[in-house]
Design a protein around this motif. Structure first.
Motif, mmCIF file in Angstrom:
data_model
loop_
_atom_site.group_PDB
_atom_site.id
_atom_site.type_symbol
_atom_site.label_atom_id
_atom_site.label_comp_id
_atom_site.label_asym_id
_atom_site.label_seq_id
_atom_site.Cartn_x
_atom_site.Cartn_y
_atom_site.Cartn_z
ATOM 1 N N GLY A 110 0.442 -14.800 -1.817
ATOM 2 C CA GLY A 110 1.535 -14.956 -2.779
ATOM 3 C C GLY A 110 1.296 -16.129 -3.715
ATOM 4 O O GLY A 110 1.591 -16.050 -4.911
ATOM 5 N N SER A 136 -0.563 -9.425 -4.682
ATOM 6 C CA SER A 136 0.386 -8.682 -3.844
ATOM 7 C C SER A 136 -0.369 -7.901 -2.765
ATOM 8 O O SER A 136 -1.308 -7.165 -3.082
ATOM 9 N N ASP A 184 -1.418 -4.995 -0.259
ATOM 10 C CA ASP A 184 -1.300 -3.542 -0.338
ATOM 11 C C ASP A 184 -1.229 -2.958 1.072
ATOM 12 O O ASP A 184 -1.137 -3.701 2.063
ATOM 13 N N TYR A 210 -1.484 -4.838 5.022
ATOM 14 C CA TYR A 210 -0.522 -4.716 6.129
ATOM 15 C C TYR A 210 -1.131 -4.002 7.332
ATOM 16 O O TYR A 210 -0.899 -4.410 8.483
ATOM 17 N N GLU A 223 8.816 -5.390 6.487
ATOM 18 C CA GLU A 223 8.475 -6.005 5.199
ATOM 19 C C GLU A 223 7.749 -5.004 4.288
ATOM 20 O O GLU A 223 7.942 -5.009 3.074
ATOM 21 N N MET A 224 6.929 -4.163 4.889
ATOM 22 C CA MET A 224 6.238 -3.133 4.107
ATOM 23 C C MET A 224 7.225 -2.265 3.339
ATOM 24 O O MET A 224 7.082 -2.028 2.137
ATOM 25 N N GLU A 233 10.306 -2.962 2.596
ATOM 26 C CA GLU A 233 11.039 -3.746 1.607
ATOM 27 C C GLU A 233 10.218 -3.938 0.325
ATOM 28 O O GLU A 233 10.776 -4.085 -0.755
ATOM 29 N N ASN A 234 8.886 -3.940 0.472
ATOM 30 C CA ASN A 234 8.002 -4.103 -0.688
ATOM 31 C C ASN A 234 7.614 -2.774 -1.328
ATOM 32 O O ASN A 234 6.783 -2.730 -2.235
ATOM 33 N N GLY A 235 8.247 -1.691 -0.847
ATOM 34 C CA GLY A 235 8.016 -0.385 -1.451
ATOM 35 C C GLY A 235 6.729 0.293 -1.021
ATOM 36 O O GLY A 235 6.271 1.245 -1.680
#
Length: 416
Positions: free
Chosen positions: A286, A291, A293, A297, A319-320, A322-324
């Motif tokens: 970050g 970002s 990918d 993850y 979290e994955m 939430e990040n789309g």
């Protein structure tokens, strides 16, 4: 029938001028005993006397006999300038320069006498012999002599030379060969990168960092692909710390780490069980405005589940979303394997059902894991049910062949 006579021996203009100062063009030149011994060594097949005549020419290429069409399928003749790039050839003594020049001419005359001999094998063999004889400076000079005349070896030949330089632990020559490859955009295999990593096994970090800086200068402003592959190769050779040294240096170079660099480092640290460092580098993405990918993850999840950190697996899985990012087969496989091994079969089955509802094609490995963990927990009926389900949909499951095919595709993409 008389055997064919060897072609005349020609020398590069620069070398000839150095050797012939104060002499006429046809004046015999006396070579040193050291050179004479090298040239008459039976391994090299040379039987010249110590006294020979050097026809001096303005243009080396124009002096080559007409019957040298063998050069063209093997060498690329480039007319464009190579700009500010300088060869990293080791400083060669006059004797070593003479040996390199003689080898260059022997390559040409040998091919003239035996056209059926493989051009690639012939050229690489001569340089390889110099390396095995413990003379990397002369080998570097021979390669430079070809380079100065805009004659460059094919990709396969460069590949073979990297192996020879690596085995000879000749960092100078290996660097020179690799820089040539970069300048002229020759493709390299994964094996070549492994040979580069092996050559630096016993070197000081300062030597490695100098090499990396030079690579960075040549590859900028292109992407970090070359350095990424070098980092990966060092890790494959169990030189994890050197991989991380390169990664840390990249942060201060013009050629900055990219997403693939970070994913590679996450994989290296995760495989080594250095989870705290892995999580630190993940959080630093970050700061670098990169970002994560799905690969980032999945690498985290797979590493964490192997060491029983299922609490963190659940955090990053959420979290994955939430990040789309949508989980894929590898995501579920890591989680199902982790929860199943820990004895939380209920959560593993829930994730398996969620995966099927998301229309994600399952694999035979997930079924085998669930069947195995069901048996261990004494749930025989569940294991039999899963086995029947697996057999019923076997043709649609991802299996060993699919993974082998994907690995072959990845290897082919690494050729550049």
């Amino acid at each position: 029938m008389k055997p064919p006579q060897p072609s005349p021996i020609f020398f590069r203009t620069s070398s000839a001028h150095r050797c012939c100062r104060g002499r006429s063009l046809n004046t015999p030149i006396q070579t040193s005993d050291a050179v004479s011994q090298r040239l008459t060594h039976p391994e090299f097949g040379f039987h010249h006397s110590k006294c020979m005549t050097i026809p001096l020419m303005q243009n080396f290429i124009s002096a080559i006999p007409v019957k040298v069409s063998w050069l063209f399928p093997f060498f690329s003749i480039l007319s464009k300038s190579i700009g500010s790039y300088q060869l990293l050839a080791t400083q060669a003594s006059p004797d070593e320069e003479f040996v390199a020049d003689e080898f260059l001419n022997q390559i040409l005359s040998a091919k003239e006498r035996s056209p059926e001999v493989s051009s690639e094998k012939l050229c690489t063999t001569y340089i390889d012999k110099l390396l095995k004889a413990g003379n990397p400076s002369a080998a570097a000079k021979l390669l430079q002599s070809l380079h100065e005349k805009h004659i460059f070896l094919s990709s396969n030949a460069y590949d073979l030379l990297l192996v020879a330089a690596s085995e000879a632990n000749s960092i100078g020559l290996l660097s020179q060969i690799f820089m040539d490859i970069l300048v002229f955009n020759k493709p390299l295999s994964s094996t070549s990168y492994l040979n580069i990593a092996k050559a630096f096994t016993k070197t000081d970090d300062s030597v490695l960092l100098k090499f990396v800086r030079e690579v960075s200068e040549l590859t900028f402003p292109r992407n970090a692909t070359i350095l990424n592959r070098i980092i990966h190769a060092f890790a494959e050779c169990s030189q994890i710390d050197k991989s991380l040294v390169i990664f840390d240096l990249m942060k201060s170079l013009k050629c900055k780490p990219d997403l693939i660099t970070y994913n590679t480092v996450l994989w290296i640290l995760g495989r080594a069980g250095r989870l705290d460092e892995m999580l630190h580098e993940f959080s630093s993405m970050g700061v670098a405005n990169i970002s994560p990918d799905i690969i980032s993850y999945n690498t985290l999840l797979n590493s964490l589940q192997k060491f029983g950190r299922l609490d963190l697996c659940s955090v990053f899985f959420r979290e994955m979303g939430e990040n789309g990012l949508k989980p894929d087969l590898r995501t579920y496989q890591a989680l199902i394997e982790g929860f199943g091994r820990s004895g939380n079969l209920e959560e593993a089955l829930r994730l398996f059902a969620e995966m099927k509802q998301g229309h994600i094609r399952s694999s035979i490995y997930i079924y085998r894991s669930l069947i195995n963990y069901s048996k261990k927990m004494g749930k025989v009926e569940l294991a039999m049910s899963l086995l029947e389900e697996m057999n019923a949909c076997l043709p649609d499951l991802i299996g060993p062949k699919d993974f082998k095919q994907k690995n072959r595709q990845l290897r082919s993409l690494k050729q550049f």
